[in-house]
Design a protein around this motif. Structure first.
Motif, short mmCIF file in Angstrom:
data_model
loop_
_atom_site.label_atom_id
_atom_site.label_comp_id
_atom_site.label_asym_id
_atom_site.label_seq_id
_atom_site.Cartn_x
_atom_site.Cartn_y
_atom_site.Cartn_z
N ILE A 1 -3.48 -2.12 -3.01
CA ILE A 1 -3.84 -1.15 -1.97
C ILE A 1 -3.87 -1.82 -0.61
O ILE A 1 -3.35 -1.28 0.39
N LEU B 1 -3.19 4.23 -1.81
CA LEU B 1 -3.58 4.50 -3.20
C LEU B 1 -2.44 5.17 -3.94
O LEU B 1 -2.11 4.80 -5.08
N VAL C 1 -12.05 4.41 -4.37
CA VAL C 1 -11.72 3.36 -3.41
C VAL C 1 -12.33 3.69 -2.06
O VAL C 1 -12.30 4.84 -1.61
N THR D 1 -4.59 12.67 -7.27
CA THR D 1 -5.34 11.84 -6.35
C THR D 1 -6.22 12.75 -5.51
O THR D 1 -5.91 13.94 -5.33
#
Length: 609
Positions: free
Chosen positions: A131, A145, A160, A211
């Protein structure tokens, strides 16, 4: 395995993270840690051992922030050390991860060549470095990501944060459970709704490839191709009371004693309707279940033993073949597919990776008549199945399954009755008998719970032993398997189970005065056979501990100890006889002083291979 919680809010989220990790500790308790963005920097605290140790360190170091992530770990890659604990950090990027990255070695080599150094033995650290690598090349946190997960092979749930983007948290899912919680000016991620239920009950379950981009103002979701998507907002029904110990010493004890209520809740629809209706299993159950030729059950651990019990019911009552496979083995053999076979998957959590993958394999072979028996609404396995039966056991926190197992048995019995009825093999009189048996079952289980004082006396004899043998016959053999599993899970006494008739084919060589032998011996058609097997053990000096029924005409003698349930309950006897073996394991563990709810090397939800 492992637990994730993350929060972004206008308040201090550290207490939210700590409370969430406390509730997730059943998923892993080798180590715990949190990372927060504070004053444009990432601060982290990690400790091996329990969440409480990490919490003390966080308080001592004055942690306070409005954005943070946390993790409680069950070790896979790398031993139980602070360096291997999550969160992992790369140049201001912090993340937590559940799952296993299969190509981590290749990625480690690539990143090392790019100048990244590794502080841990984990597969997770490569994700943090990847990342950061993409952010260094110009991507923002979400884009980095999304680029990273496109380079990963395996299973993951990720949360994250970055010091360079202090008003944002991003997340991703593939193969491991992850949900988003929605609040007022605050939003959350978690691997289990129990972690955030104190803050919100509005949740969205991420699908594989999703995501998520979370800010205080809202949440954006994207699919694997990066296109915006929406997921249905659900209202969680998890009870806070179910997550608290109350007057009990351990969650396992609590959950053992909750079984009469759990069973009553699970059979409520059947008893109220006074019929085994095909709609118990879903709106289109009639179509899916019509003219099936066989049943294939896929499960792991305790759920597998529930399936073994169900095989006796299905083949006896329905008259069709029933195969039971350990899910992790089924997916790696060449299966002879049958499109008219019902695929039944059993999982307490609905996220058991081996079972999920076995289901995918079965469907890939054209076997799309699928039924999930599960305890967690909206989990992955039910969402992938055409039919679902929720067991209504309530939250099960103890690692060793208890009420989930007995309610799974009830669900499988109901399936047997529905299939038998559809095939004209369950007449009105027999159906009424089966419904009455279910109506009486919670009371029969409560009677079995009342045997606890006698079982405590037995447990003191078991605590100093190194080995134990469990025996059963017919549909009680799987209960012997379950009893042996429970004993070794939480007391660390090595225990094995055998069909009683197999004694003379090998296991009898193990029997001596130092190996207690537990026998499940209800007053059924196999009782006289079991009595003969007991004599084989006594002749070799073995000490017998027999669970039987009040009318079984067993006589207690030297070396033969007997505990009687109040009465034989017929076809549902395996459920009632499960209760004593659960309590024996629990009290043997107490006598040995082991950690009942969090046995070594184990975790509750198995989301890795």
């Amino acid at each position: 395995m492992c637990g994730i919680v993350g929060a972004i809010a206008n308040r201090d989220v550290v207490p939210v993270l700590v409370e969430g990790l406390m509730r997730l500790e059943y998923r892993g308790y080798d180590s715990a840690g949190i990372a927060v963005v504070e004053k444009d920097d990432v601060r982290r605290v990690r400790r091996t051992g329990r969440v409480s140790e990490m919490e003390s360190a966080a308080k001592a170091e004055g942690f306070s922030a409005t954005l943070g992530i946390g993790h409680t770990r069950w070790a896979t890659h790398g031993g139980v050390t602070e360096n291997n604990a999550h969160p992992h950090i790369s140049h201001g990027v912090a993340l937590v991860h559940n799952g296993i990255i299969e190509n981590h070695e290749a990625q480690r080599e690539r990143l090392s060549a790019l100048g990244y150094t590794f502080e841990s033995q984990t597969d997770t650290e490569v994700i943090a470095h990847l990342i950061h690598h993409h952010m260094k090349a110009g991507a923002d946190l979400l884009q980095a990501l999304q680029k990273t997960v496109g380079e990963l092979h395996g299973a993951y749930a990720l949360a994250v944060i970055s010091k360079d983007d202090p008003n944002r948290m991003v997340a991703a899912r593939m193969g491991c459970p992850l949900l988003v919680g929605l609040g007022d000016g605050e939003n959350f991620v978690a691997s289990d709704v129990s972690a955030i239920v104190s803050s919100t009950r509005s949740v969205m379950f991420l699908e594989d490839g999703d995501t998520a981009d979370l800010s205080r103002e809202g949440v954006r979701l994207f699919n694997a191709e990066g296109a915006p998507i929406e997921r249905e907002v659900k209202q969680s029904g998890v009870s806070l009371a179910s997550l608290e110990l109350g007057p009990y010493r351990h969650f396992m004890q609590k959950e053992i004693h909750e079984q009469p209520r759990a069973l009553s809740d699970t059979v409520e629809g059947i008893v109220d309707a006074n019929a085994f209706e095909v709609s118990l299993f879903g709106e289109n159950a009639e179509t899916v279940l019509r003219d099936i030729e066989a049943v294939q059950i896929l499960a792991c651990g305790t759920s597998y033993y529930a399936g073994l019990t169900a095989r006796y019911w299905i083949e006896s009552m329905v008259g069709i073949p029933c195969a039971v496979d350990i899910a992790s083995e089924y997916r790696y053999r060449d299966v002879v597919a049958n499109p008219k076979q019902l695929i039944v998957t059993i999982s307490q959590s609905g996220e058991t990776l081996d079972t999920m993958e076995a289901l995918k394999y079965a469907k890939s072979l054209g076997q799309d008549r699928t039924l999930s028996i599960c305890n967690v609404p909206e989990s992955a396995i039910p969402r992938s199945s055409k039919l679902v039966f929720y067991t209504r056991a309530g939250a099960e926190i103890g690692v060793a399954s208890t009420k989930a197992f007995t309610t799974q048995l009830v669900a499988l019995f109901a399936l047997s009755c529905v299939l038998a009825k559809m095939r004209g093999k369950l007449g009105a009189e027999k159906e009424a008998e089966c419904i009455e048996a279910l109506r009486q079952l919670p009371g029969s289980v409560q009677h079995a719970l009342n045997l606890e004082p006698q079982i405590i006396n037995w447990s003191e004899r078991f605590a100093p032993k190194q080995h134990a043998l469990f025996l059963g016959r017919g549909m009680h053999y799987p209960i012997a398997l379950e009893g042996a599993l429970k004993l070794k899970e939480i007391s660390y006494i090595h225990a094995e189970a055998y069909p009683a008739g197999e004694l003379k084919h090998g296991p009898l060589a193990l029997v001596d005065s130092d190996m207690p032998v537990v026998v499940i011996a209800p007053n059924d058609s196999l009782l006289e056979k079991v009595k003969s097997n007991i004599q084989e053990v006594r002749a070799r000096g073995g000490e017998m501990f027999v669970f039987t029924d009040a009318d079984s005409q067993f006589t207690e003698s030297e070396g033969v100890h007997i505990i009687r349930t109040p009465r034989h309950v017929g076809i549902l006897s395996p459920i009632v006889h499960t209760i004593p073996v659960q309590m024996l394991a629990y009290h043997a563990a107490l006598a040995k002083g082991t950690d009942v709810d969090k046995p070594r090397n184990l975790a509750k939800s198995v989301t890795v291979e």
